[in-house]
Write a protein that holds these residues in place. Sequence first.
Motif, PDB file in Angstrom:
ATOM      1  N   TRP A 123     -44.426  33.992  70.337  1.00 42.42           N
ATOM      2  CA  TRP A 123     -44.178  35.185  69.517  1.00 42.42           C
ATOM      3  C   TRP A 123     -44.621  34.926  68.092  1.00 42.42           C
TER       4      TRP A 123
ATOM      5  N   ALA B  20     -49.844  51.308  75.712  1.00 37.39           N
ATOM      6  CA  ALA B  20     -48.803  50.308  75.980  1.00 37.39           C
ATOM      7  C   ALA B  20     -48.485  49.474  74.732  1.00 37.39           C
TER       8      ALA B  20
ATOM      9  N   ARG C 289     -44.760  49.154  73.118  1.00 39.46           N
ATOM     10  CA  ARG C 289     -44.101  47.877  72.811  1.00 39.46           C
ATOM     11  C   ARG C 289     -43.622  47.833  71.361  1.00 39.46           C
TER      12      ARG C 289
ATOM     13  N   ALA D 110     -39.080  48.500  76.071  1.00 40.99           N
ATOM     14  CA  ALA D 110     -40.386  48.254  76.699  1.00 40.99           C
ATOM     15  C   ALA D 110     -40.527  46.772  77.037  1.00 40.99           C
TER      16      ALA D 110
ATOM     17  N   ASP E 292     -41.733  43.240  76.739  1.00 40.65           N
ATOM     18  CA  ASP E 292     -42.242  42.529  75.560  1.00 40.65           C
ATOM     19  C   ASP E 292     -42.159  43.371  74.285  1.00 40.65           C
ATOM     20  N   ALA E 293     -41.105  44.170  74.177  1.00 39.65           N
ATOM     21  CA  ALA E 293     -40.931  45.032  73.004  1.00 39.65           C
ATOM     22  C   ALA E 293     -40.892  44.213  71.720  1.00 39.65           C
ATOM     23  N   TRP E 294     -41.475  44.784  70.704  1.00 42.62           N
ATOM     24  CA  TRP E 294     -41.399  44.171  69.387  1.00 42.62           C
ATOM     25  C   TRP E 294     -39.959  44.207  68.905  1.00 42.62           C
TER      26      TRP E 294
ATOM     27  N   PHE F  36     -43.448  39.970  67.410  1.00 44.38           N
ATOM     28  CA  PHE F  36     -44.216  40.579  68.498  1.00 44.38           C
ATOM     29  C   PHE F  36     -44.883  39.480  69.321  1.00 44.38           C
TER      30      PHE F  36
ATOM     31  N   ASP G 120     -50.507  40.328  71.317  1.00 43.47           N
ATOM     32  CA  ASP G 120     -50.780  41.581  70.613  1.00 43.47           C
ATOM     33  C   ASP G 120     -51.581  41.368  69.328  1.00 43.47           C
TER      34      ASP G 120
ATOM     35  N   THR H  37     -43.281  52.857  81.194  1.00 39.84           N
ATOM     36  CA  THR H  37     -42.741  51.500  81.245  1.00 39.84           C
ATOM     37  C   THR H  37     -41.293  51.433  80.787  1.00 39.84           C
TER      38      THR H  37
END
Length: 112
Positions: A11, A36, A40, A46, A48-50, A79, A83, A109
């Motif tokens: 991350w 997507a 996120r 979601a 792997d959501a931030w 994040f 990403d 999602t």
Amino acid sequence: MAEWVKSRHGWMLIDFPVDSGLAFLSAVANSGPRNAFYVRMTHWAAPDAWAVEVKPMDAAMFHEELPSRFRPQLLQVSFPAYDLPELTRRLREHAAGRSTPPALTDWSTVGR
């Protein structure tokens, strides 16, 4: 902090003053499609959501002669490292003055 750092492997974290962090999020969201990646960064459930958190700070941490006085100081954005290329692309679009018109978002999602 070693355990916390270990738990964030894979991350990325960026710390901002609160107003600057909100401007960063708006710039990133407006510089690409509502796909997507966007989901996120905007929806906590979601995959792997931030994580976006406001961290209050006490003025007495820096001036110990003062009484405690907390205020919103820091906006921390975390994040998934995967990403980063899309984030960089969107920031380049923003810097070039290009934005993406608002459009419908695929919320599937998050079951929305």
